[in-house]
Design a protein around this motif. Structure first.
Motif, mmCIF file in Angstrom:
data_model
loop_
_atom_site.group_PDB
_atom_site.id
_atom_site.type_symbol
_atom_site.label_atom_id
_atom_site.label_comp_id
_atom_site.label_asym_id
_atom_site.label_seq_id
_atom_site.Cartn_x
_atom_site.Cartn_y
_atom_site.Cartn_z
ATOM 1 N N MET A 159 -25.874 61.129 24.799
ATOM 2 C CA MET A 159 -27.024 60.447 25.395
ATOM 3 C C MET A 159 -28.320 61.189 25.107
ATOM 4 S SD MET A 159 -28.109 57.931 27.546
ATOM 5 C CE MET A 159 -26.863 57.496 28.727
ATOM 6 N N PHE A 160 -29.229 60.504 24.413
ATOM 7 C CA PHE A 160 -30.595 60.978 24.208
ATOM 8 C C PHE A 160 -31.443 60.307 25.276
ATOM 9 C CE2 PHE A 160 -34.821 59.948 22.592
ATOM 10 C CZ PHE A 160 -35.287 61.181 22.195
ATOM 11 N N SER A 161 -32.239 61.092 26.008
ATOM 12 C CA SER A 161 -33.089 60.558 27.073
ATOM 13 C C SER A 161 -34.494 61.108 26.937
ATOM 14 C CB SER A 161 -32.558 60.965 28.449
ATOM 15 O OG SER A 161 -31.244 60.509 28.629
ATOM 16 N N ALA A 162 -35.471 60.229 27.093
ATOM 17 C CA ALA A 162 -36.874 60.642 27.081
ATOM 18 C C ALA A 162 -37.630 59.853 28.131
ATOM 19 C CB ALA A 162 -37.494 60.412 25.705
ATOM 20 N N ARG A 163 -38.526 60.528 28.834
ATOM 21 C CA ARG A 163 -39.432 59.861 29.775
ATOM 22 C C ARG A 163 -40.828 60.030 29.192
ATOM 23 N NH1 ARG A 163 -38.404 61.725 35.401
ATOM 24 N NH2 ARG A 163 -39.326 63.633 34.628
ATOM 25 N N ILE A 164 -41.403 58.891 28.810
ATOM 26 C CA ILE A 164 -42.703 58.886 28.152
ATOM 27 C C ILE A 164 -43.763 58.455 29.154
ATOM 28 C CG2 ILE A 164 -44.038 57.841 26.275
ATOM 29 C CD1 ILE A 164 -41.306 57.480 24.817
ATOM 30 N N ASN A 165 -44.877 59.183 29.196
ATOM 31 C CA ASN A 165 -45.961 58.893 30.130
ATOM 32 C C ASN A 165 -46.818 57.754 29.587
ATOM 33 O OD1 ASN A 165 -44.997 61.115 31.565
ATOM 34 N ND2 ASN A 165 -46.368 62.500 30.502
ATOM 35 N N ALA A 166 -46.362 56.522 29.826
ATOM 36 C CA ALA A 166 -47.066 55.333 29.371
ATOM 37 C C ALA A 166 -46.618 54.146 30.221
ATOM 38 C CB ALA A 166 -46.773 55.066 27.904
ATOM 39 N N LEU A 167 -47.446 53.093 30.254
ATOM 40 C CA LEU A 167 -47.065 51.877 30.969
ATOM 41 C C LEU A 167 -45.912 51.166 30.282
ATOM 42 C CD1 LEU A 167 -50.546 50.383 31.923
ATOM 43 C CD2 LEU A 167 -48.821 51.320 33.471
ATOM 44 N N ASP A 168 -45.944 51.180 28.956
ATOM 45 C CA ASP A 168 -44.900 50.557 28.148
ATOM 46 C C ASP A 168 -44.953 51.185 26.762
ATOM 47 O OD1 ASP A 168 -42.796 48.897 27.528
ATOM 48 O OD2 ASP A 168 -43.890 47.024 27.742
ATOM 49 N N LEU A 169 -43.916 50.979 25.985
ATOM 50 C CA LEU A 169 -43.912 51.475 24.614
ATOM 51 C C LEU A 169 -44.845 50.605 23.776
ATOM 52 C CD1 LEU A 169 -40.104 52.157 24.138
ATOM 53 C CD2 LEU A 169 -41.910 53.793 24.695
ATOM 54 N N THR A 170 -45.564 51.209 22.863
ATOM 55 C CA THR A 170 -46.524 50.495 22.035
ATOM 56 C C THR A 170 -46.170 50.695 20.564
ATOM 57 O OG1 THR A 170 -48.221 50.911 23.695
ATOM 58 C CG2 THR A 170 -48.977 50.228 21.515
ATOM 59 N N PRO A 171 -46.055 49.589 19.805
ATOM 60 C CA PRO A 171 -45.759 49.725 18.371
ATOM 61 C C PRO A 171 -46.837 50.520 17.643
ATOM 62 C CG PRO A 171 -45.476 47.454 19.088
ATOM 63 C CD PRO A 171 -46.115 48.195 20.222
ATOM 64 N N ASN A 172 -46.412 51.249 16.626
ATOM 65 C CA ASN A 172 -47.291 52.048 15.771
ATOM 66 C C ASN A 172 -48.019 53.163 16.519
ATOM 67 O OD1 ASN A 172 -46.713 50.472 13.396
ATOM 68 N ND2 ASN A 172 -47.987 48.881 14.300
ATOM 69 N N ILE A 173 -47.402 53.654 17.582
ATOM 70 C CA ILE A 173 -47.964 54.761 18.356
ATOM 71 C C ILE A 173 -46.985 55.934 18.322
ATOM 72 C CG2 ILE A 173 -48.597 55.549 20.681
ATOM 73 C CD1 ILE A 173 -50.702 53.773 19.511
ATOM 74 N N THR A 174 -47.535 57.134 18.172
ATOM 75 C CA THR A 174 -46.744 58.357 18.218
ATOM 76 C C THR A 174 -47.014 59.056 19.543
ATOM 77 O OG1 THR A 174 -46.767 58.610 15.823
ATOM 78 C CG2 THR A 174 -46.362 60.599 17.122
ATOM 79 N N TYR A 175 -45.943 59.383 20.242
ATOM 80 C CA TYR A 175 -46.035 60.091 21.523
ATOM 81 C C TYR A 175 -45.679 61.553 21.274
ATOM 82 C CZ TYR A 175 -46.022 55.341 23.316
ATOM 83 O OH TYR A 175 -46.329 54.020 23.558
#
Length: 182
Positions: free
Chosen positions: A82-98
């Motif tokens: 299991m790979f898990s990540a919590r990203i600080n964003a409202l939603d995932l956005t295409p063509n964006i690098t976190y």
């Protein structure tokens, strides 16, 4: 006439075998994987879960969608990577690098278990956090290449404190889970 039918049948069989072997070789090469050093882990299912507080959870696992759904509903599931990540964003956005500054939690655990809908045990391959462990991620990012109603495409690259390079890619369907917090 019998010879023509036999000849046509033989040609059809040869063509079928030729096409079949080409198809098998391309489908057996799954590009959805996580590589940690020399170890490659095949991934089969992605899950996206929004949360209150401008965070979105991203999980990628080696189990099929029906197995993950059953595990979420309480079925015990063994040998889970299991790979898990919590990203600080409202939603995932295409063509964006976190970058790491936009990721509040990150971990990859292999050979874990779902017991009573909770992921437990396993062996950590890398994580984001404090301390002096060589397994800590010290650099890297997740890039969302595409994020649509039914498919997600992303890649990531990280470096652990011991210098080990980590890469991953996932392209395909995903489960969209609503958060229990909402």
């Amino acid at each position: 006439m019998k010879h023509i039918k036999r000849f046509a049948f033989a040609i059809l069989v040869i063509l079928s075998v030729s096409c079949s072997s080409d198809d098998d070789s391309s489908s057996s090469q799954n590009e959805n994987n996580i590589t940690v050093g020399a170890s490659v882990y095949e991934m089969k299912t992605a899950m996206v879960e929004p949360s209150i507080g401008n965070k979105i959870y991203l999980n990628i696992t080696n189990k099929k969608e029906d197995e993950i759904t059953a595990a979420i509903n309480g079925t015990t599931l063994n040998n889970v990577d299991m790979f898990s990540a919590r990203i600080n964003a409202l939603d995932l956005t295409p063509n964006i690098t976190y970058n790491l500054s936009e990721i509040s939690s990150l971990e990859f655990v292999v050979d874990g278990e779902f017991i009573g809908a909770d992921f437990e045990n396993g062996l950590s391959q890398f994580y984001l956090g404090d301390g002096t462990s060589d397994l800590r991620v010290v650099d890297g990012s997740i890039t969302v290449l595409d994020y649509a109603m039914e498919t997600i495409s992303l890649s990531f690259s990280f470096t652990r404190a011991d210098g080990e390079e980590i890469t991953g890619i996932y392209k395909g369907a995903y489960l969209y889970q609503t958060s229990n917090d909402e």
